[in-house]
Design a protein around this motif. Structure first.
Motif, PDB file in Angstrom:
ATOM      1  N   LYS A  65       0.834  -1.207   0.000  1.00 53.28           N
ATOM      2  CA  LYS A  65       0.000   0.000   0.000  1.00 53.28           C
ATOM      3  C   LYS A  65       0.867   1.256   0.000  1.00 53.28           C
ATOM      4  CE  LYS A  65      -3.847   2.203   2.473  1.00 53.28           C
ATOM      5  NZ  LYS A  65      -4.795   2.086   3.613  1.00 53.28           N
ATOM      6  N   PHE A  66       2.003   1.197   0.685  1.00 50.33           N
ATOM      7  CA  PHE A  66       2.917   2.337   0.731  1.00 50.33           C
ATOM      8  C   PHE A  66       3.387   2.696  -0.675  1.00 50.33           C
ATOM      9  CE2 PHE A  66       7.085   4.272   1.006  1.00 50.33           C
ATOM     10  CZ  PHE A  66       6.952   5.198   2.023  1.00 50.33           C
ATOM     11  N   LEU A  67       3.570   1.678  -1.527  1.00 54.61           N
ATOM     12  CA  LEU A  67       4.102   1.906  -2.868  1.00 54.61           C
ATOM     13  C   LEU A  67       3.026   2.077  -3.929  1.00 54.61           C
ATOM     14  CD1 LEU A  67       7.018  -0.702  -2.910  1.00 54.61           C
ATOM     15  CD2 LEU A  67       7.132   1.723  -2.323  1.00 54.61           C
ATOM     16  N   ASP A  68       1.776   1.977  -3.560  1.00 53.68           N
ATOM     17  CA  ASP A  68       0.698   2.057  -4.532  1.00 53.68           C
ATOM     18  C   ASP A  68       0.492   3.510  -4.981  1.00 53.68           C
ATOM     19  OD1 ASP A  68      -1.556   1.872  -6.076  1.00 53.68           O
ATOM     20  OD2 ASP A  68      -2.796   0.891  -4.560  1.00 53.68           O
ATOM     21  N   PRO A  69       0.719   3.801  -6.261  1.00 46.54           N
ATOM     22  CA  PRO A  69       0.538   5.181  -6.728  1.00 46.54           C
ATOM     23  C   PRO A  69      -0.851   5.726  -6.457  1.00 46.54           C
ATOM     24  CG  PRO A  69       1.678   3.880  -8.396  1.00 46.54           C
ATOM     25  CD  PRO A  69       1.207   2.912  -7.344  1.00 46.54           C
ATOM     26  N   LYS A  70      -1.855   4.856  -6.353  1.00 42.37           N
ATOM     27  CA  LYS A  70      -3.214   5.312  -6.087  1.00 42.37           C
ATOM     28  C   LYS A  70      -3.362   5.853  -4.664  1.00 42.37           C
ATOM     29  CE  LYS A  70      -5.267   1.993  -9.311  1.00 42.37           C
ATOM     30  NZ  LYS A  70      -6.171   0.817  -9.456  1.00 42.37           N
ATOM     31  N   GLY A  71      -2.398   5.497  -3.795  1.00 47.56           N
ATOM     32  CA  GLY A  71      -2.494   5.944  -2.406  1.00 47.56           C
ATOM     33  C   GLY A  71      -1.639   7.153  -2.091  1.00 47.56           C
ATOM     34  N   LYS A  72      -1.143   7.830  -3.114  1.00 45.34           N
ATOM     35  CA  LYS A  72      -0.276   8.982  -2.855  1.00 45.34           C
ATOM     36  C   LYS A  72      -1.000  10.086  -2.088  1.00 45.34           C
ATOM     37  CE  LYS A  72       1.099   9.634  -7.122  1.00 45.34           C
ATOM     38  NZ  LYS A  72       1.835  10.230  -8.263  1.00 45.34           N
ATOM     39  N   GLY A  73      -2.289  10.226  -2.324  1.00 44.01           N
ATOM     40  CA  GLY A  73      -3.044  11.241  -1.598  1.00 44.01           C
ATOM     41  C   GLY A  73      -3.080  10.977  -0.111  1.00 44.01           C
ATOM     42  N   ALA A  82      10.136   4.753  -5.896  1.00 45.90           N
ATOM     43  CA  ALA A  82       9.690   5.139  -4.551  1.00 45.90           C
ATOM     44  C   ALA A  82      10.655   4.612  -3.494  1.00 45.90           C
ATOM     45  CB  ALA A  82       8.282   4.612  -4.297  1.00 45.90           C
ATOM     46  N   LEU A  83      11.107   3.381  -3.655  1.00 50.51           N
ATOM     47  CA  LEU A  83      12.077   2.818  -2.707  1.00 50.51           C
ATOM     48  C   LEU A  83      13.392   3.597  -2.752  1.00 50.51           C
ATOM     49  CD1 LEU A  83      11.461  -1.002  -3.245  1.00 50.51           C
ATOM     50  CD2 LEU A  83      10.667   0.420  -1.348  1.00 50.51           C
ATOM     51  N   ALA A  84      13.808   3.973  -3.953  1.00 48.32           N
ATOM     52  CA  ALA A  84      15.031   4.771  -4.080  1.00 48.32           C
ATOM     53  C   ALA A  84      14.869   6.111  -3.368  1.00 48.32           C
ATOM     54  CB  ALA A  84      15.367   4.983  -5.551  1.00 48.32           C
ATOM     55  N   SER A  85      13.678   6.709  -3.453  1.00 45.84           N
ATOM     56  CA  SER A  85      13.424   7.987  -2.780  1.00 45.84           C
ATOM     57  C   SER A  85      13.518   7.845  -1.267  1.00 45.84           C
ATOM     58  CB  SER A  85      12.042   8.513  -3.165  1.00 45.84           C
ATOM     59  OG  SER A  85      11.988   8.864  -4.531  1.00 45.84           O
ATOM     60  N   VAL A  86      12.946   6.763  -0.732  1.00 45.84           N
ATOM     61  CA  VAL A  86      13.001   6.541   0.714  1.00 45.84           C
ATOM     62  C   VAL A  86      14.450   6.332   1.154  1.00 45.84           C
ATOM     63  CG1 VAL A  86      12.306   5.011   2.593  1.00 45.84           C
ATOM     64  CG2 VAL A  86      10.661   5.631   0.820  1.00 45.84           C
ATOM     65  N   ALA A  87      15.206   5.542   0.378  1.00 43.67           N
ATOM     66  CA  ALA A  87      16.611   5.317   0.710  1.00 43.67           C
ATOM     67  C   ALA A  87      17.383   6.634   0.706  1.00 43.67           C
ATOM     68  CB  ALA A  87      17.231   4.330  -0.278  1.00 43.67           C
ATOM     69  N   ASP A  88      17.084   7.497  -0.249  1.00 43.50           N
ATOM     70  CA  ASP A  88      17.764   8.787  -0.326  1.00 43.50           C
ATOM     71  C   ASP A  88      17.431   9.650   0.882  1.00 43.50           C
ATOM     72  OD1 ASP A  88      19.447  10.635  -1.637  1.00 43.50           O
ATOM     73  OD2 ASP A  88      17.727  11.661  -2.504  1.00 43.50           O
ATOM     74  N   GLY A  89      16.159   9.610   1.315  1.00 45.40           N
ATOM     75  CA  GLY A  89      15.774  10.372   2.501  1.00 45.40           C
ATOM     76  C   GLY A  89      16.487   9.888   3.748  1.00 45.40           C
ATOM     77  N   LEU A  90      16.597   8.587   3.888  1.00 47.53           N
ATOM     78  CA  LEU A  90      17.300   8.024   5.037  1.00 47.53           C
ATOM     79  C   LEU A  90      18.772   8.414   5.020  1.00 47.53           C
ATOM     80  CD1 LEU A  90      15.698   4.471   4.933  1.00 47.53           C
ATOM     81  CD2 LEU A  90      15.333   6.167   6.718  1.00 47.53           C
ATOM     82  N   ASP A  91      19.361   8.416   3.837  1.00 44.00           N
ATOM     83  CA  ASP A  91      20.771   8.777   3.725  1.00 44.00           C
ATOM     84  C   ASP A  91      20.996  10.233   4.123  1.00 44.00           C
ATOM     85  OD1 ASP A  91      23.544   7.945   2.364  1.00 44.00           O
ATOM     86  OD2 ASP A  91      23.060   9.987   1.725  1.00 44.00           O
ATOM     87  N   ALA A  92      20.080  11.103   3.700  1.00 43.01           N
ATOM     88  CA  ALA A  92      20.232  12.528   3.994  1.00 43.01           C
ATOM     89  C   ALA A  92      20.136  12.820   5.482  1.00 43.01           C
ATOM     90  CB  ALA A  92      19.175  13.334   3.234  1.00 43.01           C
ATOM     91  N   ALA A  93      19.328  12.043   6.203  1.00 40.07           N
ATOM     92  CA  ALA A  93      19.120  12.306   7.625  1.00 40.07           C
ATOM     93  C   ALA A  93      20.172  11.656   8.512  1.00 40.07           C
ATOM     94  CB  ALA A  93      17.735  11.818   8.046  1.00 40.07           C
ATOM     95  N   GLY A  94      20.824  10.611   8.009  1.00 40.99           N
ATOM     96  CA  GLY A  94      21.779   9.878   8.833  1.00 40.99           C
ATOM     97  C   GLY A  94      23.196   9.950   8.303  1.00 40.99           C
TER      98      GLY A  94
END
Length: 325
Positions: A122-130, A225-237
């Motif tokens: 569900k996290f990766l479902d484009p229909k759930g972006k809202g 989307a997974l790449a985006s999450v990984a990038d966010g984690l990298d930026a914060a840590g």
């Protein structure tokens, strides 16, 4: 005048001649045809047997190499991540066996695993972006500002990272007051699940890509989307490594490939594409250690890997002591 009997005899003669020709032709060709088929079968059988011997030899070598690396791993990684806390993130479809084996190597390297976050489909479902955008706007601190081009997953990754990760050693292993609310809300929304002490912030993160690439019209968006999450984690840590298997690297909808194909994210997030092998799990530790020094790289044996492993700093030789006369 030709009578009926003549016609009958002629027709019988014709069919008899055809029959004799077929019999003679089959008899003359039978031995060469059979011999050729037998020779081809024998050759194919020989090739199959030779290939089986080669495969057995390669599998034996691989098993021997894996056993050697596994036995040497504690010495190879000892102390490399002492004092670091590592957060594990499972993408939907990640291999639990690979993750557990990697966790063992992280323990051997002296790291403390803070916990595990498992993202849902569900996290990766484009229909759930809202839904994701609504939760992020509800939960983010006022000081958190996003770029105008940020996607829903960029924003979600940044919020999760701010809650779970830190680059400040003084904050590592300390609770973030916002974490419980963020995690519980995302869990209630069916976007993820968490276990362990994820509220006590980690300094590093390892994300496990799906065992098989995503398929369908949303495959590349989900991998991105997974790449985006990984990038966010990298930026914060202090660093993030995305890991997967070489057999699927390079295919559309594959998360390691999504990181490698993004020229900006690949400058920050490291990847290891052979985490299903003992040697690859050692490379995860070496990649995290490299991340601590502010560098990133794409490692493994699959498409897009720049090297099998990061360069290992050579030990400084001890000065030779010479006794005077």
């Amino acid at each position: 005048m030709i009578d009926f009997r003549y016609h009958l005899v002629s027709i019988v003669a014709i069919f008899l001649a055809l029959a004799v020709g077929i019999v003679l032709g089959t008899t003359l060709l039978q031995d060469p045809a059979v011999r050729s088929a037998q020779e081809m079968t024998a050759a194919l059988t020989k090739t199959k047997d030779e290939l089986r011997v080669q495969i057995d030899a390669l599998e034996g070598r691989e098993a021997g190499n894996d056993a050697l690396v596994t036995a040497m791993t504690p010495d190879l990684v000892a102390g490399d991540l002492t004092g670091q806390r590592v957060l594990l993130i499972d993408a939907p479809g990640a291999n639990a066996t690979v993750r557990d084996a990697a966790k063992q190597v992280l323990d051997q390297a002296g790291a403390e695993v803070s916990g595990q976050v498992t993202l849902t489909e569900k996290f990766l479902d484009p229909k759930g972006k809202g839904v994701i955008d609504g939760l992020v706007n509800q939960l983010k601190p006022a000081s958190m500002v996003f770029q105008p081009t940020a996607t829903s997953w960029d924003r979600a990754g940044a919020l999760l990272a701010a809650s779970l990760i830190t680059n400040d050693p003084a904050q590592a292993n300390t609770p973030n007051p916002a974490t419980a609310d963020v995690i519980s809300t995302f869990e209630t929304g069916g976007l993820l699940s968490a276990e362990g002490e994820v509220d006590k912030r980690a300094t590093l993160a390892v994300m496990f890509a799906p065992e098989r690439p995503y398929e369908g019209e949303n495959a590349e968006a989900q991998a991105g989307a997974l790449a985006s999450v990984a990038d966010g984690l990298d930026a914060a840590g202090k660093g993030t490594v995305m890991v997967g298997a070489a057999a699927t690297t390079g295919l559309p909808g594959e998360a390691v490939t999504a990181v490698r194909d993004d020229s900006e994210i690949s400058k920050r997030v490291s990847t290891v594409d052979n985490a299903d092998m003992p040697g690859g799990r050692v490379v995860i530790v070496l990649s995290l250690r490299e991340q601590l020094s502010g560098r990133a790289g794409q490692y493994g044996i699959g498409k897009g890997a720049s090297a099998p492993m990061p360069a290992v700093p050579s030990a400084t030789p001890s000065p030779t002591t010479q006794s005077g006369s």
